[in-house]
Scaffold this motif. Structure first.
Motif, PDB file in Angstrom:
ATOM      1  N   GLY A 133       4.320   1.813  -9.138  1.00  0.00           N
ATOM      2  CA  GLY A 133       4.159   3.227  -8.804  1.00  0.00           C
ATOM      3  C   GLY A 133       3.364   3.427  -7.529  1.00  0.00           C
ATOM      4  O   GLY A 133       3.605   2.758  -6.530  1.00  0.00           O
ATOM      5  N   SER A 134       2.393   4.317  -7.567  1.00  0.00           N
ATOM      6  CA  SER A 134       1.622   4.594  -6.348  1.00  0.00           C
ATOM      7  C   SER A 134       0.223   3.987  -6.428  1.00  0.00           C
ATOM      8  O   SER A 134      -0.746   4.553  -5.936  1.00  0.00           O
ATOM      9  N   LYS A 135       0.173   2.821  -7.073  1.00  0.00           N
ATOM     10  CA  LYS A 135      -1.126   2.154  -7.196  1.00  0.00           C
ATOM     11  C   LYS A 135      -1.297   1.077  -6.120  1.00  0.00           C
ATOM     12  O   LYS A 135      -0.327   0.497  -5.636  1.00  0.00           O
ATOM     13  N   CYS A 143      -3.547  -2.389 -10.105  1.00  0.00           N
ATOM     14  CA  CYS A 143      -2.596  -2.715 -11.178  1.00  0.00           C
ATOM     15  C   CYS A 143      -2.424  -4.232 -11.302  1.00  0.00           C
ATOM     16  O   CYS A 143      -1.599  -4.697 -12.068  1.00  0.00           O
ATOM     17  N   HIS A 144      -3.205  -4.978 -10.552  1.00  0.00           N
ATOM     18  CA  HIS A 144      -3.135  -6.448 -10.564  1.00  0.00           C
ATOM     19  C   HIS A 144      -1.732  -6.948 -10.275  1.00  0.00           C
ATOM     20  O   HIS A 144      -1.248  -7.882 -10.901  1.00  0.00           O
ATOM     21  N   MET A 145      -1.081  -6.281  -9.350  1.00  0.00           N
ATOM     22  CA  MET A 145       0.244  -6.729  -8.922  1.00  0.00           C
ATOM     23  C   MET A 145       0.160  -7.052  -7.433  1.00  0.00           C
ATOM     24  O   MET A 145       0.060  -6.142  -6.607  1.00  0.00           O
ATOM     25  N   PHE A 146       0.190  -8.352  -7.144  1.00  0.00           N
ATOM     26  CA  PHE A 146       0.110  -8.788  -5.755  1.00  0.00           C
ATOM     27  C   PHE A 146       1.421  -9.461  -5.362  1.00  0.00           C
ATOM     28  O   PHE A 146       1.971 -10.229  -6.156  1.00  0.00           O
ATOM     29  N   PRO A 147       1.897  -9.208  -4.143  1.00  0.00           N
ATOM     30  CA  PRO A 147       3.120  -9.909  -3.726  1.00  0.00           C
ATOM     31  C   PRO A 147       2.903 -11.417  -3.706  1.00  0.00           C
ATOM     32  O   PRO A 147       1.805 -11.882  -3.391  1.00  0.00           O
ATOM     33  N   ARG A 148       3.934 -12.155  -4.083  1.00  0.00           N
ATOM     34  CA  ARG A 148       3.812 -13.626  -4.154  1.00  0.00           C
ATOM     35  C   ARG A 148       3.533 -14.226  -2.789  1.00  0.00           C
ATOM     36  O   ARG A 148       2.806 -15.198  -2.670  1.00  0.00           O
ATOM     37  N   VAL A 176       0.892  -1.165   0.000  1.00  0.00           N
ATOM     38  CA  VAL A 176       0.000   0.000   0.000  1.00  0.00           C
ATOM     39  C   VAL A 176       0.928   1.212   0.000  1.00  0.00           C
ATOM     40  O   VAL A 176       1.707   1.409   0.933  1.00  0.00           O
ATOM     41  N   PRO A 177       0.936   1.967  -1.094  1.00  0.00           N
ATOM     42  CA  PRO A 177       1.910   3.057  -1.222  1.00  0.00           C
ATOM     43  C   PRO A 177       1.815   4.057  -0.066  1.00  0.00           C
ATOM     44  O   PRO A 177       0.736   4.255   0.496  1.00  0.00           O
ATOM     45  N   ARG A 178       2.942   4.662   0.239  1.00  0.00           N
ATOM     46  CA  ARG A 178       2.959   5.650   1.321  1.00  0.00           C
ATOM     47  C   ARG A 178       1.984   6.785   1.052  1.00  0.00           C
ATOM     48  O   ARG A 178       1.328   7.286   1.959  1.00  0.00           O
ATOM     49  N   SER A 179       1.862   7.138  -0.238  1.00  0.00           N
ATOM     50  CA  SER A 179       0.949   8.234  -0.588  1.00  0.00           C
ATOM     51  C   SER A 179      -0.514   7.859  -0.343  1.00  0.00           C
ATOM     52  O   SER A 179      -1.389   8.704  -0.332  1.00  0.00           O
ATOM     53  N   ARG A 180      -0.750   6.536  -0.149  1.00  0.00           N
ATOM     54  CA  ARG A 180      -2.126   6.089   0.114  1.00  0.00           C
ATOM     55  C   ARG A 180      -2.271   5.639   1.566  1.00  0.00           C
ATOM     56  O   ARG A 180      -3.199   4.921   1.913  1.00  0.00           O
TER      57      ARG A 180
END
Ligand code: ZN
Length: 186
Positions: A135-137, A142-147, A110-114
């Motif tokens: 980025g800050s998504k 962005c459908h990018m989840f940590p494994r 969860v980006p710092r900006s969020r």
């Protein structure tokens, strides 16, 4: 004095004969090893074929030493950049590729900006490429989840991960101690 250029490090085992640390592997400079021998803090298990001389005696440099008093591993590992990489096996948690440390960065899930915080639960190892792409998504945007779901590892877990990364330099007398400590089939 030993010849210049050679360091003759001593592998340091805990009182249970397991290395104090795997990654980085626990080694001491020969000067420290010798000092500990004279202070009777360690037992010498193996030696180099090299001696140092003082006016009154000659002593062979220890290559493997074991502490006489057991040092318990601290339960909570430090939250450092390196330990995050070690937890994640030096691989990007998005694309899964393994990189040398200088090509790795870390990513806030969860980006710092969020509102994301810099904690074990919100920081993962990432390659520069994935880090930029994310980025800050948020992951779902962005459908990018940590494994692996990031969490605080135990010192034991980090040690286990460290075993997978053999040190660059292994004296032959160390091999037995590292080998015998490896897990049998589980
Ligand atoms: Zn990546």
């Amino acid at each position: 004095m030993p010849d210049g250029g050679q360091h003759f490090p001593a592998l340091v085992l805990n009182a249970d004969f397991r290395p104090l640390s795997y990654f980085p592997l626990s080694v001491w400079a020969w000067q420290d090893a010798i000092k500990a021998v004279f202070l009777d803090r360690v037992s010498v298990l193996s030696e180099y074929d090299v001696e140092v001389h003082s006016p009154s005696l000659a002593i062979r440099l220890p290559s493997v030493i074991a502490l006489k008093d057991y040092i318990p591993a601290s339960r909570k590992p430090a939250f450092t950049r390196f330990n995050v990489f070690l937890r994640d096996g030096f691989s990007c948690q998005y694309c899964g590729d393994r990189y040398p440390t200088h090509e790795l960065t870390f990513d806030h899930v969860v980006p710092r900006s969020r509102g994301g915080r810099t904690t074990w639960e919100n920081v993962v190892t990432a390659c520069a490429c994935c880090n930029l792409r994310k980025g800050s998504k948020l992951p779902r945007e962005c459908h990018m989840f940590p494994r692996l779901k990031p969490c605080q590892p135990s010192t034991w877990e980090l040690q286990e991960n460290g075993r997978a990364f053999p040190p660059n330099y292994l004296h032959t007398s160390w091999r037995d101690y590292l080998y015998w400590d490896s897990e049998l089939e589980s």
